[in-house]
Motif scaffolding. Sequence first.
Motif, short mmCIF file in Angstrom:
data_model
loop_
_atom_site.label_atom_id
_atom_site.label_comp_id
_atom_site.label_asym_id
_atom_site.label_seq_id
_atom_site.Cartn_x
_atom_site.Cartn_y
_atom_site.Cartn_z
N LEU A 178 -2.70 -1.94 -8.65
CA LEU A 178 -4.01 -1.58 -8.08
C LEU A 178 -4.94 -2.80 -8.05
O LEU A 178 -5.59 -3.07 -7.03
CB LEU A 178 -4.65 -0.45 -8.87
CG LEU A 178 -4.06 0.94 -8.64
CD1 LEU A 178 -4.39 1.87 -9.79
CD2 LEU A 178 -4.55 1.51 -7.31
N PHE B 184 -9.13 4.74 -3.48
CA PHE B 184 -7.78 4.98 -2.99
C PHE B 184 -7.61 6.49 -2.90
O PHE B 184 -7.51 7.16 -3.93
CB PHE B 184 -6.75 4.40 -3.96
CG PHE B 184 -6.71 2.90 -4.03
CD1 PHE B 184 -5.63 2.20 -3.53
CD2 PHE B 184 -7.74 2.18 -4.62
CE1 PHE B 184 -5.57 0.82 -3.59
CE2 PHE B 184 -7.69 0.80 -4.71
CZ PHE B 184 -6.62 0.12 -4.19
N VAL C 25 -8.02 7.21 -6.83
CA VAL C 25 -8.27 6.14 -7.80
C VAL C 25 -9.48 5.36 -7.32
O VAL C 25 -9.60 5.05 -6.14
CB VAL C 25 -7.05 5.19 -7.95
CG1 VAL C 25 -7.37 4.05 -8.91
CG2 VAL C 25 -5.81 5.94 -8.40
N LEU D 254 2.58 1.71 -3.39
CA LEU D 254 1.62 2.10 -4.41
C LEU D 254 1.21 3.56 -4.25
O LEU D 254 1.16 4.32 -5.22
CB LEU D 254 0.40 1.18 -4.36
CG LEU D 254 -0.70 1.47 -5.38
CD1 LEU D 254 -0.17 1.44 -6.81
CD2 LEU D 254 -1.83 0.46 -5.22
N LEU E 189 1.67 6.58 -6.95
CA LEU E 189 0.55 7.38 -7.44
C LEU E 189 0.79 8.87 -7.17
O LEU E 189 0.53 9.72 -8.03
CB LEU E 189 -0.76 6.93 -6.79
CG LEU E 189 -1.25 5.53 -7.19
CD1 LEU E 189 -2.37 5.07 -6.27
CD2 LEU E 189 -1.69 5.50 -8.65
N THR F 199 1.08 0.11 -13.01
CA THR F 199 0.23 0.77 -12.01
C THR F 199 -1.12 0.07 -11.92
O THR F 199 -1.62 -0.23 -10.82
CB THR F 199 0.03 2.25 -12.36
OG1 THR F 199 1.32 2.86 -12.53
CG2 THR F 199 -0.72 2.99 -11.27
N ILE G 162 -10.86 0.85 -13.69
CA ILE G 162 -9.98 1.62 -12.82
C ILE G 162 -10.01 3.05 -13.32
O ILE G 162 -9.71 3.30 -14.49
CB ILE G 162 -8.53 1.07 -12.83
CG1 ILE G 162 -8.50 -0.37 -12.31
CG2 ILE G 162 -7.61 1.97 -12.00
CD1 ILE G 162 -7.13 -1.03 -12.41
N LYS H 87 0.84 -1.20 0.00
CA LYS H 87 0.00 0.00 0.00
C LYS H 87 0.88 1.26 0.00
O LYS H 87 0.65 2.18 -0.79
CB LYS H 87 -0.92 -0.02 1.23
CG LYS H 87 -1.77 1.20 1.41
CD LYS H 87 -2.56 1.11 2.71
CE LYS H 87 -3.07 2.46 3.12
NZ LYS H 87 -3.63 2.48 4.46
N VAL I 181 -11.46 1.79 -8.02
CA VAL I 181 -11.34 0.46 -8.61
C VAL I 181 -12.69 -0.23 -8.44
O VAL I 181 -13.13 -0.46 -7.30
CB VAL I 181 -10.21 -0.36 -7.95
CG1 VAL I 181 -10.16 -1.78 -8.53
CG2 VAL I 181 -8.87 0.34 -8.11
#
Length: 157
Positions: free
Chosen positions: A105, A132, A50, A38, A42, A101, A66, A35, A52
């Motif tokens: 995710l 996110f 983001v 990521l 981002l 990416t 996404i 996490k 998802v």
Amino acid sequence: MTDATPPQPAIDMAKTMERYAAWEAAAARLVPDNKQRLFAHLASANITRVVVIFDGEGDSGQIEDIQAYVGDEQASLSDGKVDYLDLPYGEMQPKLCRYSTALALETLAYDLLREKHAGWENSDGAYGEFTFDVTARTITLDYNERFTSSEHHSYSW
């Protein structure tokens, strides 16, 4: 002639479940670092949020979409790679992978779904979305579970 030794089951379910629980716990321990990596990735691409979207049914499920945002404007995900520690099912040593990416995710979303709602794709399935929030470094899951209901009434006088 009789055999004094009782037959052993082909599969020791207690040991199988013990190994699965150990694998599941080891996989869950990887989530915080994945996490963090990521979110850093981002943020470096100026992505602020983001979404998802996932959907499951009939014993299968997938990530449907996404959507990345910079502020309120939809944006493209970066083409860069994210270092992601993956733990293939049944293994106990994580593997460092370089995921796109989108794949990072997806993988994190699947990991979190397994952790909170294992079997989300089975039967009538579940659907929902992860948000996110890159700025706050939080992930929110909105989860909806489908089910078929049946009511039966029987009377006798």
